[in-house]
Design a protein around this motif. Structure first.
Motif, short mmCIF file in Angstrom:
data_model
loop_
_atom_site.label_atom_id
_atom_site.label_comp_id
_atom_site.label_asym_id
_atom_site.label_seq_id
_atom_site.Cartn_x
_atom_site.Cartn_y
_atom_site.Cartn_z
N LEU A 103 36.71 -62.66 22.44
CA LEU A 103 37.13 -64.00 22.87
C LEU A 103 35.96 -64.94 23.08
O LEU A 103 36.15 -66.07 23.54
N LYS A 104 34.75 -64.51 22.75
CA LYS A 104 33.60 -65.39 22.90
C LYS A 104 33.68 -66.54 21.91
O LYS A 104 34.22 -66.39 20.81
N GLU A 105 33.14 -67.69 22.29
CA GLU A 105 33.08 -68.84 21.42
C GLU A 105 31.67 -69.04 20.88
O GLU A 105 30.68 -68.79 21.58
N GLN A 106 31.59 -69.47 19.64
CA GLN A 106 30.29 -69.70 19.02
C GLN A 106 29.50 -70.74 19.79
O GLN A 106 30.04 -71.78 20.19
N GLY A 107 28.24 -70.46 20.02
CA GLY A 107 27.38 -71.40 20.73
C GLY A 107 27.46 -71.28 22.24
O GLY A 107 26.80 -72.05 22.95
N HIS A 108 28.24 -70.31 22.73
CA HIS A 108 28.40 -70.13 24.17
C HIS A 108 27.72 -68.84 24.62
O HIS A 108 27.91 -67.78 24.03
N MET A 109 26.91 -68.94 25.68
CA MET A 109 26.34 -67.79 26.35
C MET A 109 27.11 -67.63 27.66
O MET A 109 27.54 -68.62 28.26
N PHE A 145 17.79 -67.85 21.91
CA PHE A 145 18.71 -68.81 22.53
C PHE A 145 18.86 -70.13 21.76
O PHE A 145 19.58 -71.02 22.23
N GLU A 146 18.24 -70.26 20.62
CA GLU A 146 18.23 -71.57 19.95
C GLU A 146 19.62 -72.04 19.51
O GLU A 146 19.83 -73.24 19.35
N HIS A 147 20.56 -71.14 19.33
CA HIS A 147 21.89 -71.54 18.86
C HIS A 147 22.93 -71.62 19.99
O HIS A 147 24.11 -71.82 19.73
N LEU A 151 26.44 -72.62 28.56
CA LEU A 151 26.29 -71.45 29.42
C LEU A 151 27.51 -71.41 30.34
O LEU A 151 27.68 -72.29 31.19
N ASP A 152 28.38 -70.42 30.14
CA ASP A 152 29.66 -70.35 30.87
C ASP A 152 29.64 -69.24 31.90
O ASP A 152 29.33 -68.08 31.57
N ILE A 153 30.01 -69.57 33.13
CA ILE A 153 30.17 -68.57 34.18
C ILE A 153 31.59 -68.01 34.09
O ILE A 153 32.56 -68.77 34.09
N ALA A 179 21.22 -75.93 27.89
CA ALA A 179 22.65 -75.74 27.68
C ALA A 179 23.46 -76.41 28.81
O ALA A 179 22.94 -76.66 29.89
N GLU A 180 24.72 -76.67 28.52
CA GLU A 180 25.64 -77.25 29.50
C GLU A 180 26.33 -76.12 30.27
O GLU A 180 26.84 -75.17 29.68
N LEU A 181 26.36 -76.23 31.60
CA LEU A 181 26.95 -75.19 32.45
C LEU A 181 28.43 -75.47 32.68
O LEU A 181 28.84 -76.60 32.92
N ASP A 182 29.26 -74.41 32.60
CA ASP A 182 30.69 -74.56 32.81
C ASP A 182 31.27 -73.24 33.33
O ASP A 182 30.56 -72.24 33.45
N PHE A 183 32.59 -73.22 33.61
CA PHE A 183 33.30 -72.03 34.08
C PHE A 183 34.41 -71.69 33.11
O PHE A 183 35.06 -72.58 32.55
N VAL A 184 34.64 -70.37 32.90
CA VAL A 184 35.74 -69.92 32.06
C VAL A 184 36.45 -68.76 32.78
O VAL A 184 35.82 -68.04 33.57
#
Length: 220
Positions: A103-109, A145-147, A151-153, A179-184
């Motif tokens: 379920l990971k999304e491309q470009g998301h850590m 980390f270039e791609h 960054l999702d918590i 990267a932009e920080l968010d929650f999932v």
């Protein structure tokens, strides 16, 4: 005969919580998460650990996923039960009983875990410094980390991921890789099913001496 849990240290606190929730108390054998960076090293770590298990162990519950091929061509004389997911992150992102291997999304850590075993960008950089000089560590780190632009918590309810100190550390990680920080949303459902014996299509059950391959692992 007995059952043990083979857990990546990144998921150790998740396994402990799953056992508490499901009232189980299987012994836990840890696999060091530092080997995740290179699947071939994790595979060797897995093989060495499997070969060291007591002869009275007949079932191994594996708290990790396929993890970049770490389980490719692995076999042992015991029954192996493994969540049918791409890796540990995909495992924690699973929130339903529907089979979904990644379920990971491309470009998301993704960040998960609140203790010393939890993933962090800083921890990865520190591990690279142990293997390379600073110049090479910086090159490898930036390539790694270039791609990633997010960054999702993962909010799985196991700890307060909105705690100010935790969010500040996560923001520092996000800033470090631009990267932009968010929650999932996430959950502990797969590990709870693993320890409670509810093995359905979300799990790969390998009978003794079965050679695990990627095709078998993800084929429902």
């Amino acid at each position: 005969m007995s059952t043990v849990i083979l857990s990546c240290t990144a998921l150790l606190e998740y396994v402990q919580q799953a056992q508490k929730t499901c009232n189980t108390d299987f012994p836990i054998i840890e696999l060091n998460r530092q080997y995740h960076i290179e699947p071939s090293k994790m595979k060797n770590h897995i093989l060495q650990t499997l070969s060291s298990l007591s002869s009275d162990v007949d079932t191994i519950l594996v708290a990790m996923g396929f993890c970049g091929g770490s389980w490719q061509d692995v076999s042992c004389s015991k029954t192996l039960v493994i969540p049918r997911v791409a890796d540990c992150v995909a495992l924690t992102l699973t929130t339903t009983e529907q089979y979904a291997p990644d379920l990971k999304e491309q470009g998301h850590m993704y960040l998960f875990g609140n203790g010393e075993n939890g993933f962090s960008v800083h921890a990865i950089y520190e591990s690279l410094l142990k293997e390379y000089d600073k110049e090479m560590a910086d090159i490898v780190f930036n390539m790694y980390f270039e791609h990633y632009h997010h960054l999702d918590i993962i909010d799985n309810g196991l700890y307060d991921c909105y705690d100010l100190d935790f969010v500040e550390r996560a923001q520092a990680d996000a800033d470090r890789i631009h990267a932009e920080l968010d929650f999932v949303p996430g959950s502990n459902i797969l590990l709870e099913k693993l320890v409670s014996g509810k093995w359905d299509e979300q799990f790969f059950v390998a009978s003794p001496n079965t050679r695990i391959t990627q095709g078998k692992f993800f084929d429902c």
